[in-house]
Write a protein that holds these residues in place. Structure first.
Motif, PDB file in Angstrom:
ATOM      1  N   ALA A   5       0.835  -1.204   0.000  1.00 47.10           N
ATOM      2  CA  ALA A   5       0.000   0.000   0.000  1.00 47.10           C
ATOM      3  C   ALA A   5       0.870   1.256   0.000  1.00 47.10           C
ATOM      4  O   ALA A   5       0.540   2.239  -0.665  1.00 47.10           O
ATOM      5  CB  ALA A   5      -0.940  -0.006   1.203  1.00 47.10           C
ATOM      6  N   GLU A   6       2.003   1.210   0.715  1.00 45.76           N
ATOM      7  CA  GLU A   6       2.923   2.352   0.730  1.00 45.76           C
ATOM      8  C   GLU A   6       3.541   2.558  -0.649  1.00 45.76           C
ATOM      9  O   GLU A   6       3.634   3.683  -1.141  1.00 45.76           O
ATOM     10  CB  GLU A   6       4.017   2.138   1.776  1.00 45.76           C
ATOM     11  N   VAL A   7       3.960   1.466  -1.275  1.00 48.30           N
ATOM     12  CA  VAL A   7       4.536   1.561  -2.622  1.00 48.30           C
ATOM     13  C   VAL A   7       3.497   2.121  -3.590  1.00 48.30           C
ATOM     14  O   VAL A   7       3.803   3.014  -4.385  1.00 48.30           O
ATOM     15  CB  VAL A   7       5.062   0.196  -3.105  1.00 48.30           C
ATOM     16  N   ASN A   8       2.290   1.631  -3.513  1.00 46.18           N
ATOM     17  CA  ASN A   8       1.230   2.125  -4.398  1.00 46.18           C
ATOM     18  C   ASN A   8       0.940   3.599  -4.155  1.00 46.18           C
ATOM     19  O   ASN A   8       0.707   4.356  -5.106  1.00 46.18           O
ATOM     20  CB  ASN A   8      -0.041   1.302  -4.234  1.00 46.18           C
ATOM     21  N   ARG A   9       0.972   4.021  -2.885  1.00 41.19           N
ATOM     22  CA  ARG A   9       0.740   5.427  -2.567  1.00 41.19           C
ATOM     23  C   ARG A   9       1.838   6.301  -3.172  1.00 41.19           C
ATOM     24  O   ARG A   9       1.575   7.357  -3.743  1.00 41.19           O
ATOM     25  CB  ARG A   9       0.670   5.588  -1.045  1.00 41.19           C
ATOM     26  N   TRP A  12       1.486   6.544  -6.909  1.00 42.60           N
ATOM     27  CA  TRP A  12       0.481   7.557  -7.251  1.00 42.60           C
ATOM     28  C   TRP A  12       1.057   8.962  -7.078  1.00 42.60           C
ATOM     29  O   TRP A  12       0.846   9.839  -7.919  1.00 42.60           O
ATOM     30  CB  TRP A  12      -0.767   7.362  -6.395  1.00 42.60           C
ATOM     31  N   ALA A  13       1.810   9.191  -6.006  1.00 46.80           N
ATOM     32  CA  ALA A  13       2.413  10.507  -5.755  1.00 46.80           C
ATOM     33  C   ALA A  13       3.431  10.871  -6.833  1.00 46.80           C
ATOM     34  O   ALA A  13       3.621  12.051  -7.137  1.00 46.80           O
ATOM     35  CB  ALA A  13       3.080  10.524  -4.379  1.00 46.80           C
ATOM     36  N   ASP A  40      15.063   7.165   4.002  1.00 49.49           N
ATOM     37  CA  ASP A  40      15.027   7.594   2.600  1.00 49.49           C
ATOM     38  C   ASP A  40      13.613   7.576   2.042  1.00 49.49           C
ATOM     39  O   ASP A  40      13.253   8.420   1.228  1.00 49.49           O
ATOM     40  CB  ASP A  40      15.951   6.728   1.747  1.00 49.49           C
ATOM     41  N   ARG A  41      12.804   6.605   2.474  1.00 48.05           N
ATOM     42  CA  ARG A  41      11.402   6.593   2.026  1.00 48.05           C
ATOM     43  C   ARG A  41      10.668   7.825   2.539  1.00 48.05           C
ATOM     44  O   ARG A  41       9.895   8.434   1.810  1.00 48.05           O
ATOM     45  CB  ARG A  41      10.705   5.304   2.464  1.00 48.05           C
ATOM     46  N   GLU A  45       9.061  10.791   0.243  1.00 43.65           N
ATOM     47  CA  GLU A  45       7.686  11.258   0.434  1.00 43.65           C
ATOM     48  C   GLU A  45       7.652  12.780   0.590  1.00 43.65           C
ATOM     49  O   GLU A  45       6.783  13.440   0.010  1.00 43.65           O
ATOM     50  CB  GLU A  45       7.065  10.582   1.654  1.00 43.65           C
ATOM     51  N   ARG A  46       8.605  13.336   1.329  1.00 44.28           N
ATOM     52  CA  ARG A  46       8.679  14.801   1.450  1.00 44.28           C
ATOM     53  C   ARG A  46       8.979  15.440   0.100  1.00 44.28           C
ATOM     54  O   ARG A  46       8.421  16.485  -0.238  1.00 44.28           O
ATOM     55  CB  ARG A  46       9.739  15.203   2.469  1.00 44.28           C
TER      56      ARG A  46
END
Length: 85
Positions: A5-9, A12-13, A40-41, A45-46
């Motif tokens: 779910a994090e990878v998919n988010r 999308w970002a 790093d993840r 994200e930032r």
């Protein structure tokens, strides 16, 4: 292990309004994101909260983020994707 779910988010970002960004960011997420450290993840994200024109400038070496962690991530993305010099 990174949650799908994090990878998919992040996938999308990484989908942006500029083709040039999509050609760098989407492959990076698909091929490298899951292998990043937690720190790093979080940095990636930032980075995804930056405006498209700023991301484009950073990735095309026309500018650099003031934040050293973001600058390091930009360089990591450029190296991992073979971005033009």
């Amino acid at each position: 292990m990174v949650d799908i779910a994090e990878v998919n988010r992040m996938r999308w970002a990484a989908r942006r309004g500029m083709l040039e960004l999509d050609l760098l960011l989407e492959p990076f997420v698909n091929e490298h994101y899951a292998g990043l450290s937690e720190r790093d993840r979080e940095t990636f994200e930032r980075l995804m909260t930056c405006q498209d024109q700023d991301l484009f400038a950073y990735l095309m070496q026309r500018g650099q983020p003031d934040d050293s962690e973001l600058a390091r991530m930009v360089e990591h993305i450029r190296l991992a994707t073979g971005a033009p010099r």
